[in-house]
Motif scaffolding. Structure first.
Motif, PDB file in Angstrom:
ATOM      1  N   THR A 137       5.495   4.406   1.981  1.00  0.00           N
ATOM      2  CA  THR A 137       5.963   5.611   2.778  1.00  0.00           C
ATOM      3  C   THR A 137       6.523   5.487   4.205  1.00  0.00           C
ATOM      4  O   THR A 137       7.718   6.035   4.401  1.00  0.00           O
ATOM      5  N   ALA A 138       5.935   4.340   4.883  1.00  0.00           N
ATOM      6  CA  ALA A 138       6.488   4.325   6.063  1.00  0.00           C
ATOM      7  C   ALA A 138       7.669   3.375   5.967  1.00  0.00           C
ATOM      8  O   ALA A 138       8.598   3.812   7.047  1.00  0.00           O
TER       9      ALA A 138
ATOM     10  N   THR B  24      -2.250  -0.137  -7.521  1.00  0.00           N
ATOM     11  CA  THR B  24      -2.474   0.303  -6.057  1.00  0.00           C
ATOM     12  C   THR B  24      -3.483  -0.686  -5.651  1.00  0.00           C
ATOM     13  O   THR B  24      -3.861  -1.536  -6.202  1.00  0.00           O
TER      14      THR B  24
ATOM     15  N   SER C 160       0.733  -1.279  -0.132  1.00  0.00           N
ATOM     16  CA  SER C 160       0.116   0.065   0.043  1.00  0.00           C
ATOM     17  C   SER C 160       0.787   1.142  -0.019  1.00  0.00           C
ATOM     18  O   SER C 160       1.996   1.210   0.318  1.00  0.00           O
ATOM     19  N   LEU C 161       0.141   2.111  -0.223  1.00  0.00           N
ATOM     20  CA  LEU C 161       1.001   3.636  -0.286  1.00  0.00           C
ATOM     21  C   LEU C 161       1.446   4.003   1.172  1.00  0.00           C
ATOM     22  O   LEU C 161       2.682   4.425   1.359  1.00  0.00           O
ATOM     23  N   SER C 162       0.755   3.776   2.154  1.00  0.00           N
ATOM     24  CA  SER C 162       1.464   3.908   3.562  1.00  0.00           C
ATOM     25  C   SER C 162       2.462   3.139   3.917  1.00  0.00           C
ATOM     26  O   SER C 162       3.417   3.519   4.485  1.00  0.00           O
ATOM     27  N   ASP C 163       2.362   1.830   3.296  1.00  0.00           N
ATOM     28  CA  ASP C 163       3.288   0.841   3.804  1.00  0.00           C
ATOM     29  C   ASP C 163       4.672   1.592   3.075  1.00  0.00           C
ATOM     30  O   ASP C 163       5.883   1.252   3.542  1.00  0.00           O
TER      31      ASP C 163
ATOM     32  N   GLN D 238       5.463   1.473  -3.916  1.00  0.00           N
ATOM     33  CA  GLN D 238       3.725   0.998  -4.030  1.00  0.00           C
ATOM     34  C   GLN D 238       3.542   0.280  -5.282  1.00  0.00           C
ATOM     35  O   GLN D 238       4.276   0.532  -6.199  1.00  0.00           O
TER      36      GLN D 238
END
Length: 379
Positions: free
Chosen positions: A286-287, A333, A281-284, A292
């Motif tokens: 980024t973190a 995505t 995911s985008l959050s994964d 992505q």
């Protein structure tokens, strides 16, 4: 004296005007308060409501909780009445001694093509005549036309015309918390089993779980999950959004894809890619300073490979650890998954995969393979 009298008349006129104006204001405010607060209370008195003695011209007052309950109940009843003729039963047997009811199916075409869970066609009774039980009690013999044992989906056919046909929706359009209705056919034409649930998980891939690219993995979840296997799932608009089977949900998207393949090929033919992947995911990304997309990786440790040898993915040069970021310029995505994108293409098509490999980016051309399913037993 004349002037004093004239002044008294003027004062009296002003006083009368003030009194009249004050009366109108007080009366208007009083009337508003009466209509706004007192009449609604009066209208809830059971005796007045029972004998229709409520004040004339009074506003209609409905308890908010009752209104919501009535609307939801009415919506559910309307949907059930709409979809009942589409839902059929699957049965085997020639008499009561060998009768075997196997679950529900859904009418797809007016000339009798019906979708059923493949598992409902396999039992010790499968050597007996296959029959389809309709909502009005009519029973017709059926023949198996196509089957996808991986997705647990089959098409059977009855000889009929002008049958009511289901409206197929999109499970991807469902929203969290949305109410859904599950219908399970019984042999009692007057009494199907109805279950009401709420969407608890949308159809997007769930990170931390690997998927096989050849399967359609966009499966939603709902709660409570009390309906039996081999039931039909509908949205509140009355569109079919899935078939509940023993092995999971066959989504509306997978159903549509299989139906289009059947019309084109006379059988269910599915795309073959030959790799496992983990959605990022985008959050994964980024973190954890990642990218992505679809990470070519297999979390099922019973298999020590992510790419099937000799598969289209292997031939294209895809490697363990690659991250597929786009398919023909369409970004990968969670909301626009690899499965969503792959449904645009057919066996034999060449797709361009944009990948991230280490710190570099590459482009691979993959020729989609094909898997054709027959109608034979062996589920």
């Amino acid at each position: 004296m004349e002037s004093v009298k004239s002044m008294n008349e003027k004062i009296s006129g002003k006083l009368i005007s003030i009194i009249i104006l004050s009366s109108l204001v007080v009366g208007g405010v009083g009337g508003w308060l009466f209509n706004r607060f007192l009449i609604p209370k009066i209208n809830t008195i059971p005796f007045l409501m029972k004998y229709n003695l409520s004040p004339g011209g009074s506003p209609l007052v409905i308890n908010t909780k009752q209104e919501i309950r009535v609307n939801e109940g009415s919506d559910t009843v309307a949907v059930v009445q709409k979809v009942r003729p589409w839902v059929v039963g699957v049965a085997y047997g020639s008499d009561f001694n060998n009768a075997d009811f196997r679950g529900s199916g859904i009418i797809l075409t007016s000339d009798g093509l019906i979708a059923v869970p493949a598992q409902s066609l396999y039992s010790q009774s499968s050597k007996l005549p296959l029959k389809i039980v309709f909502d009005d009690g009519k029973v017709l013999p059926a023949t198996l036309k196509a089957m996808d044992t991986d997705s647990n989906l089959a098409f059977v056919k009855v000889d009929a015309n002008n049958l009511p046909t289901a409206s197929v929706g999109l499970s991807a359009d469902l929203q969290l918390g949305q109410r859904i209705i599950i219908v399970s056919k019984t042999l009692n034409e007057f009494n199907p089993n109805i279950f009401v649930s709420f969407l608890s998980s949308q159809t997007h891939n769930h990170p931390a779980q690997s998927y096989f690219a050849d399967d359609f993995n966009q499966v939603f979840k709902y709660s409570p999950d009390e309906a039996p296997n081999n039931s039909v799932i509908f949205s509140l608009e009355g569109n079919i959004i899935g078939l509940k089977t023993r092995t999971g949900i066959v989504t509306a998207e997978a159903l549509k894809n299989a139906l289009n393949s059947y019309f084109k090929n006379g059988a269910i033919v599915k795309n073959v890619f030959g790799f496992f992947y983990l959605p990022i995911s985008l959050s994964d990304a980024t973190a954890f300073n990642g990218t992505q997309g679809a990470w070519v990786h297999n979390t099922d440790y019973s298999r020590n490979f992510s790419i099937i040898e000799g598969s289209p993915a292997g031939k294209a040069g895809l490697q363990e650890g690659d991250i597929i970021t786009a398919v023909n310029d369409d970004k990968v995505t969670l909301q626009n998954s690899f499965e969503d994108l792959s449904l645009k293409y057919s066996p034999g098509d060449v797709i361009r995969l944009e990948i991230k490999r280490g710190k570099s980016t590459k482009t691979l051309n993959l020729t989609i393979g094909a898997k054709k399913y027959g109608t034979g037993p062996g589920f």
